[in-house]
Design an enzyme around this catalytic site. Structure first.
Site, PDB file in Angstrom:
ATOM      1  N   LEU A 115       0.946   5.547  -4.155  1.00 40.04           N
ATOM      2  CA  LEU A 115       1.789   5.966  -5.753  1.00 40.04           C
ATOM      3  C   LEU A 115       3.165   6.903  -4.804  1.00 40.04           C
ATOM      4  CD1 LEU A 115      -1.122   6.348  -8.193  1.00 40.04           C
ATOM      5  CD2 LEU A 115       0.708   4.509  -7.693  1.00 40.04           C
ATOM      6  N   GLY A 139       3.004 -10.486  -6.955  1.00 37.78           N
ATOM      7  CA  GLY A 139       3.762 -12.057  -6.473  1.00 37.78           C
ATOM      8  C   GLY A 139       3.210 -13.511  -6.955  1.00 37.78           C
ATOM      9  N   THR A 143      -1.417  -4.620  -9.961  1.00 33.16           N
ATOM     10  CA  THR A 143      -1.971  -5.695  -8.266  1.00 33.16           C
ATOM     11  C   THR A 143      -3.126  -5.965  -8.435  1.00 33.16           C
ATOM     12  OG1 THR A 143      -1.328  -3.766  -7.164  1.00 33.16           O
ATOM     13  CG2 THR A 143       0.277  -4.765  -6.744  1.00 33.16           C
ATOM     14  N   CYS A 176      -5.149   4.427 -10.705  1.00 29.48           N
ATOM     15  CA  CYS A 176      -4.116   5.043  -9.456  1.00 29.48           C
ATOM     16  C   CYS A 176      -5.977   5.215  -8.880  1.00 29.48           C
ATOM     17  CB  CYS A 176      -4.460   6.296 -10.211  1.00 29.48           C
ATOM     18  SG  CYS A 176      -3.035   6.393 -11.275  1.00 29.48           S
ATOM     19  N   THR A 214       8.313  -7.900  -8.358  1.00 32.44           N
ATOM     20  CA  THR A 214       8.434  -8.497  -7.071  1.00 32.44           C
ATOM     21  C   THR A 214       9.352  -9.332  -6.978  1.00 32.44           C
ATOM     22  OG1 THR A 214       6.076  -8.691  -5.639  1.00 32.44           O
ATOM     23  CG2 THR A 214       6.982  -9.575  -5.544  1.00 32.44           C
ATOM     24  N   ALA A 274       0.607  -1.614   0.049  1.00 29.97           N
ATOM     25  CA  ALA A 274       0.029   0.429  -0.125  1.00 29.97           C
ATOM     26  C   ALA A 274       1.043   1.220  -0.326  1.00 29.97           C
ATOM     27  CB  ALA A 274      -0.833  -0.076   0.652  1.00 29.97           C
ATOM     28  N   ASN A 332      -0.815   4.849 -16.344  1.00 33.08           N
ATOM     29  CA  ASN A 332      -1.509   3.675 -15.327  1.00 33.08           C
ATOM     30  C   ASN A 332      -2.594   3.955 -15.018  1.00 33.08           C
ATOM     31  OD1 ASN A 332      -2.084   2.161 -13.149  1.00 33.08           O
ATOM     32  ND2 ASN A 332      -0.157   2.920 -11.854  1.00 33.08           N
TER      33      ASN A 332
HETATM   34  C1  LIG Z   1       6.255  -2.502  -4.053  1.00 35.59           C
HETATM   35  C2  LIG Z   1       5.091  -1.850  -5.331  1.00 35.59           C
HETATM   36  C3  LIG Z   1       4.938  -0.665  -5.717  1.00 35.59           C
HETATM   37  C4  LIG Z   1       4.424  -0.607  -6.926  1.00 35.59           C
HETATM   38  N1  LIG Z   1       4.382   0.241  -7.655  1.00 35.59           N
HETATM   39  C5  LIG Z   1       3.930   0.267  -9.008  1.00 35.59           C
HETATM   40  C6  LIG Z   1       2.998   1.821  -9.310  1.00 35.59           C
HETATM   41  O1  LIG Z   1       4.152   2.749  -9.126  1.00 35.59           O
HETATM   42  N2  LIG Z   1       2.721   1.776 -10.260  1.00 35.59           N
HETATM   43  C7  LIG Z   1       2.776   1.234 -11.294  1.00 35.59           C
HETATM   44  O2  LIG Z   1       1.645   1.386 -12.643  1.00 35.59           O
HETATM   45  N3  LIG Z   1       2.186  -0.565 -10.618  1.00 35.59           N
HETATM   46  C8  LIG Z   1       3.098  -0.320  -9.197  1.00 35.59           C
HETATM   47  N4  LIG Z   1       3.461  -1.340  -8.705  1.00 35.59           N
HETATM   48  C9  LIG Z   1       2.371  -3.043  -9.627  1.00 35.59           C
HETATM   49  C10 LIG Z   1       3.605  -3.322 -10.505  1.00 35.59           C
HETATM   50  O3  LIG Z   1       4.626  -2.914 -11.613  1.00 35.59           O
HETATM   51  C11 LIG Z   1       3.380  -4.570 -11.267  1.00 35.59           C
HETATM   52  O4  LIG Z   1       2.201  -5.018 -11.934  1.00 35.59           O
HETATM   53  C12 LIG Z   1       2.614  -5.802 -10.428  1.00 35.59           C
HETATM   54  O5  LIG Z   1       3.257  -6.112  -8.923  1.00 35.59           O
HETATM   55  C13 LIG Z   1       2.497  -7.142 -10.700  1.00 35.59           C
HETATM   56  O6  LIG Z   1       4.011  -7.665 -11.170  1.00 35.59           O
HETATM   57  P1  LIG Z   1       4.902  -8.546 -10.042  1.00 35.59           P
HETATM   58  O7  LIG Z   1       4.359  -9.817  -9.378  1.00 35.59           O
HETATM   59  O8  LIG Z   1       6.211  -8.939 -10.821  1.00 35.59           O
HETATM   60  O9  LIG Z   1       5.479  -7.676  -8.800  1.00 35.59           O
HETATM   61  C14 LIG Z   1       3.806  -1.820  -8.301  1.00 35.59           C
HETATM   62  C15 LIG Z   1       3.714  -2.875  -7.710  1.00 35.59           C
HETATM   63  C16 LIG Z   1       5.068  -2.936  -5.953  1.00 35.59           C
HETATM   64  C17 LIG Z   1       4.735  -4.087  -5.794  1.00 35.59           C
END
Ligand SMILES: Cc1cc2nc3c(=O)[nH]c(=O)nc-3n(C[C@H](O)[C@H](O)[C@H](O)COP(=O)(O)O)c2cc1C
Length: 284
Positions: free
Chosen positions: A56, A189, A166, A110, A238, A53, A107
């Site tokens: 942003l 993840g 996510t 938001c 992740t 959480a 994105n």
């Molecule tokens: C700590 C964290 C911060 C994230 N910040 C953003 C963000 O600023 N903008 C965005 O579009 N997605 C954000 N995401 C989502 C990731 O870009 C990605 O879409 C999502 O985590 C799925 O990929 P993964 O399972 O490999 O992490 C964030 C994810 C994590 C874990």
């Protein structure tokens, strides 16, 4: 197949050696005004993924453009800027100000942004009028029919899709209170991977746009599965928190994964996983 990072999962200025292993670096989402983000705790582990959480947190458009972007350009890695906002005008204004980068990722998940197909399309149209840079629409799989959103953003002028963001989720502590101060957060993840594979497959069959697939990719085999479902490129998120060497490792593992799957190159795996269920949804 290119390997990118997922937005928000790598600070390229703090870890330039990791960023240089990527085919392109994607920034954390930039909003018009600076955001402190949510109160801590902002991260929690769950059995098969991570909850965040972060809210942003970012320096805001002006500081990003003046201080961060020039330094990111010096890394020698193509830069994608992730753009966020609270209305179509916010997104378009940032797009108008961006130049000398490889692509923009919008994105569309938001806070206060409605992820319905028509609102997503409105944002993409406004950005399309503001820039000629390639526009990738980043969608979440929270919508009941993500392919419908994909069709809407494609018609509005998106050049590609980034899938998936996510999914909203909650984790409880021993005393049954939410672990995160905000109560809920975004799940990422391995838990996300089957959902992401389906979204990639459904969107690939709905629109012909290039897709950056992400969601729980940890290994070369995982990356190859995204290509088999229709992704052209993949992003690591992740996994980078526990293994900053993942880009090089995943790339090295791809050769073994290809041999195991009986294909010569990742590109040869393209669309092997075409599903009859999603095919039926493609209009004639
Ligand atoms: C700590 C964290 C911060 C994230 N910040 C953003 C963000 O600023 N903008 C965005 O579009 N997605 C954000 N995401 C989502 C990731 O870009 C990605 O879409 C999502 O985590 C799925 O990929 P993964 O399972 O490999 O992490 C964030 C994810 C994590 C874990």
């Amino acid at each position: 197949m290119r390997i990118l990072n997922a937005s928000g999962c790598l600070d390229a200025l703090a870890a330039p050696e990791v960023a240089r292993e990527l085919d392109a670096f994607v920034t954390k989402t930039v909003t018009p005004l600076p955001r402190e983000g949510s109160a801590p705790p902002r991260i929690a582990e769950t059995a098969h993924g991570m909850l965040n959480a972060i809210g942003l947190a970012n320096p805001g458009r002006e500081r990003f453009l003046a201080e961060h972007l020039p330094r990111l350009r010096e890394l020698g890695v193509p830069v994608w800027v992730s753009v966020g906002g609270f209305c179509a005008g916010d997104y378009a204004e940032t797009c108008l100000r961006l130049a000398d980068i490889e692509a923009i990722e919008l994105n569309l998940s938001c806070p206060n942004v409605d992820e319905a197909a028509d609102s997503a399309a409105e944002i993409v149209s406004a950005c399309r009028r503001a820039t000629e840079l390639p526009l990738y629409a980043k969608l979440s799989a929270a919508h009941p029919d993500v392919a419908e959103v994909a069709r809407a953003v494609a018609a509005a002028g998106a050049d590609g899709l980034s899938l998936i963001n996510t999914l909203r989720a909650t984790a409880l502590d021993r005393r049954l209170r939410p672990v995160l101060a905000r109560g809920n957060g975004g799940l990422s993840g391995p838990a996300l991977r089957p959902v992401a594979l389906h979204a990639v497959s459904a969107c690939h069959q709905a629109v012909g746009l290039p897709i950056v697939g992400m969601g729980g990719i940890q290994t070369g085999r995982d990356a190859l599965e995204f290509v088999a479902c229709g992704a052209v490129d993949v992003a690591l998120g992740t996994v980078l928190f526990s293994d900053p060497g993942a880009p090089a490792r995943v790339r090295a593992e791809l050769a073994v994964a290809c041999a195991d799957a009986g294909v010569a190159t990742p590109e040869d795996a393209g669309s092997l996983a075409k599903s009859p269920e999603t095919e039926r949804k493609v209009p004639a």
